[in-house]
Structures are given as structure tokens and as C-alpha cells.
Write a protein that holds these residues in place. Sequence first.
Motif, PDB file in Angstrom:
ATOM      1  N   UNK A 163       3.082   6.481   6.218  1.00  0.00           N
ATOM      2  CA  UNK A 163       2.123   5.555   5.477  1.00  0.00           C
ATOM      3  C   UNK A 163       1.698   4.504   6.575  1.00  0.00           C
ATOM      4  N   UNK A 164       2.745   4.030   7.180  1.00  0.00           N
ATOM      5  CA  UNK A 164       2.457   3.082   8.504  1.00  0.00           C
ATOM      6  C   UNK A 164       1.238   3.461   9.328  1.00  0.00           C
ATOM      7  N   UNK A 165       1.217   4.813   9.615  1.00  0.00           N
ATOM      8  CA  UNK A 165       0.335   5.417  10.447  1.00  0.00           C
ATOM      9  C   UNK A 165      -0.895   5.283   9.701  1.00  0.00           C
ATOM     10  N   UNK A 166      -1.140   5.826   8.506  1.00  0.00           N
ATOM     11  CA  UNK A 166      -2.357   5.773   7.906  1.00  0.00           C
ATOM     12  C   UNK A 166      -3.015   4.284   7.678  1.00  0.00           C
ATOM     13  N   UNK A 167      -2.062   3.496   7.286  1.00  0.00           N
ATOM     14  CA  UNK A 167      -2.566   2.065   6.900  1.00  0.00           C
ATOM     15  C   UNK A 167      -2.852   1.278   8.417  1.00  0.00           C
ATOM     16  N   UNK A 168      -2.489   1.705   9.351  1.00  0.00           N
ATOM     17  CA  UNK A 168      -2.631   1.323  10.709  1.00  0.00           C
ATOM     18  C   UNK A 168      -4.172   1.680  11.087  1.00  0.00           C
ATOM     19  N   UNK A 215       3.116   8.051  -2.071  1.00  0.00           N
ATOM     20  CA  UNK A 215       1.721   7.808  -1.776  1.00  0.00           C
ATOM     21  C   UNK A 215       1.382   6.626  -0.889  1.00  0.00           C
ATOM     22  N   UNK A 216       0.263   6.609  -0.527  1.00  0.00           N
ATOM     23  CA  UNK A 216      -0.347   5.378   0.196  1.00  0.00           C
ATOM     24  C   UNK A 216      -1.662   4.838  -0.383  1.00  0.00           C
ATOM     25  N   UNK A 235       0.740  -1.128  -0.001  1.00  0.00           N
ATOM     26  CA  UNK A 235      -0.083   0.068  -0.088  1.00  0.00           C
ATOM     27  C   UNK A 235       0.506   1.310   0.006  1.00  0.00           C
ATOM     28  N   UNK A 236       2.014   1.333   0.133  1.00  0.00           N
ATOM     29  CA  UNK A 236       3.113   2.218   0.139  1.00  0.00           C
ATOM     30  C   UNK A 236       3.800   2.126  -1.132  1.00  0.00           C
ATOM     31  N   UNK A 237       4.041   3.642  -1.751  1.00  0.00           N
ATOM     32  CA  UNK A 237       4.590   3.396  -2.989  1.00  0.00           C
ATOM     33  C   UNK A 237       5.254   4.940  -3.438  1.00  0.00           C
ATOM     34  N   UNK A 238       5.521   5.013  -4.526  1.00  0.00           N
ATOM     35  CA  UNK A 238       6.296   6.454  -5.230  1.00  0.00           C
ATOM     36  C   UNK A 238       5.746   6.642  -6.378  1.00  0.00           C
TER      37      UNK A 238
END
Length: 383
Positions: A76-81, A44-45, A30-33
Amino acid sequence: MSKIKLTKNSIDTLTADLAEKLFWDDALPGFGVRVKPSGVKSYVVQYRNRQTGRSRRKTLGKHGPHMSLHQARELANGYLSDVVRGGDPVAEAKAVRSSPTVHELAEQYLELHAIPKKRPKSVANDKTMLSRFILPTLGTHKVFEIEHRDIQALHNSVKSTPYQANRVLSLLSKMFELSIKWNWRRDNPVKGVEKFHEEKRYRWLSDNELKKLTTALDSHPNQISANAIRLQLLTGSRIGEVLTAKWTDFDLERCVWVKPSHHTKQKRTEHLPLSGAATELLVAHRDTIGSQSDFLFPGKHPQKPIVDLKRFWRSVLSSAGIEDYRIHDNRHTHASQLVSSGMSLAIVGRLLGHTNPMTTQRYAHLADDPLREAAEIMAKKMS
């Protein structure tokens, strides 16, 4: 879509020729460029809303000195959590951007509450407080962002005029109370802000000053406005009630003034007995102005009343040599004359349209005068 191991070096070498490309991190799904043909690279996420199944994508920021790969990965890790816990960062950010401002709250307050439910003069006062104090300071802020300290700071900024500051505070309290009902926020930030102490005005005319005022009224060239003041003094009415009064509100044969509920402060119909002097004044006034208007005191346009008497009042006070005395204080003069002549506070309160007996209590000490005179009768007999 390409999936690679994202490192600083690998990101620096990424390119896109004709259209933007997405490169996804193989370590954090889910995390990328995103790479554009111009060479701009942004983190981006992407995730799927757990309730709706809708795919969402959020730009975190540009790759460069202001956002490193490590910072972007942590974000990104925070948003995905949050997504795992049922959140939707994109929808939440959109809701924040589109959430109403205090300026919008003010518009809705006026449209849905003030204009339909308050007197025109009160609405005008609200608009003045909004334009002078509230909107310049808080207007662009989101309603949900306003905190207790913001309200406290605004209230303190108007401390030089305590009465005005407290009216601003009351207006804010009502606005945020409505915002809770409209689900714009959950609490009222005005709650707990203490009002400034207000020195109540208890100004009325002495017998000598009253004589000077009546003399000034008699000599003034504008006798229509003078009659409005005379009627206020004779009835103890609010000047707004006097100026908006219509001939259909009066029964001059029975000597009664029926004040419509939409003209009174308490929003209730009031039946006010008229004295002989008040009735005679109205009869003479009607003979003077004729039947060209429905209003007792027509303005420049016959079917509209006089709006205010500020300029006239300043002229009268100057002629009478009276200072620090408002038109509204004529109500106090009316009441003080009645109480000092032996009239009970309850009767005076009813004549003035007071719903709270404590409002009339300000004149209590004047009731001692006729009692003291009565007490002196026995003293004179004994002496």
C-alpha cells in the motif's frame, strides 16, 4: 468508516454482520481492511487521482497466510507513493488488462494493412505464418510485454527452414512497426534479431531438360494448364501473373501484354513485348477455349481463373523425369536462355520486371558463353 490501529490481532477480531465494513489504518491514511459478512478479509488501498480528483480503490489481497499485514502495508505504501508522484495504480492496472494482445495486433495488421495493400497471395502467406508460427507462441501475450528474446526464441524455433524463419521475422517486424504507430508500444522488439543465411536458388533447365519438359507438356491431357506453362516459359512471367491474366490485357495485333499494376510484384504497370511464338500460342489457345471467360486460363468456374497448378506440375515433372525444379524456376530458365544467347543483362532485367539490377546479376556468368564463342573464332583462324 472506522479508523483503528491495524494489527494482526485487531484484524483477527474484526467482523461484519449484514454488510461489508471498511476499517482504515490510523497510521497509514488510505490503507485499510475490508471485512465481508462471510468473514473474508481483504487489504485495500484508497486514494484520489491528483489530476482528475477521482477517488480510486484497489484490492491488494486477502488477509491470511499468503499476505501478512506487514506485506500489505508495504504494498500500500508503494501504491500511495506512486499516487504522490502523479500515478494512478488502478487506471494503470486497468490499462494493462485491456491492452491489446499479439492476436489482436495480428487481426488489425490484416484488416488495416495486409488485405488493403498486399496481393491476395501475400495475404494468404501472412495468414499461414500467423497461424503456424506466431499466434501459437505469442498470440495470448500482451503487445507491450513482448521482448527481444521472445522474438529471438521464435526465430530460432524455425531455424530448420531458414527462408521461412526469415519471412516470419519480417512479418513480425512489420506488425510491431505498426504497433508503434498505433501507440501500443514504444519500440520494435524485432530490431537487432539477425536473419539466418539463405542459400539462393539458381535452378534452371539445361537444353536437354527443356526438351524433356516441352515433350511432357505436349503429351499431357490438360492442354489448358500446359498452355499456361508454355506462356510462362515464353515470357518469363511469374505464374501468378499468367493465371490472373485477362484477354483485355493483350493486344495481339501489336503483340503486347500490358500487365496491370495490381497483378505485378512491383505494383506498377508493365508493357511486355510478345514473341511471335507467344502470340501464336495465345491465338490458338483463344480458339480452343472460346470466349466463355475473361481469363486466359479459367478454372472450374468460367469467371474465375485457375488457382494453382501444383498437381498438374508434379505430373509433368514426373513424366519428364525432372527433379528439384519449381514452377517459379521457369523464369530462371527463360532468363538463362536469353543471357546465354548474348542478350544483355539490362534487357533481360527489363523483360523480367526487375527493378534492382543486382537481381539479374545472378545470370552474369552465362553471358560469358557467347563471348567465349566469339573469342574462339580468332583462335580457329590462327590454328
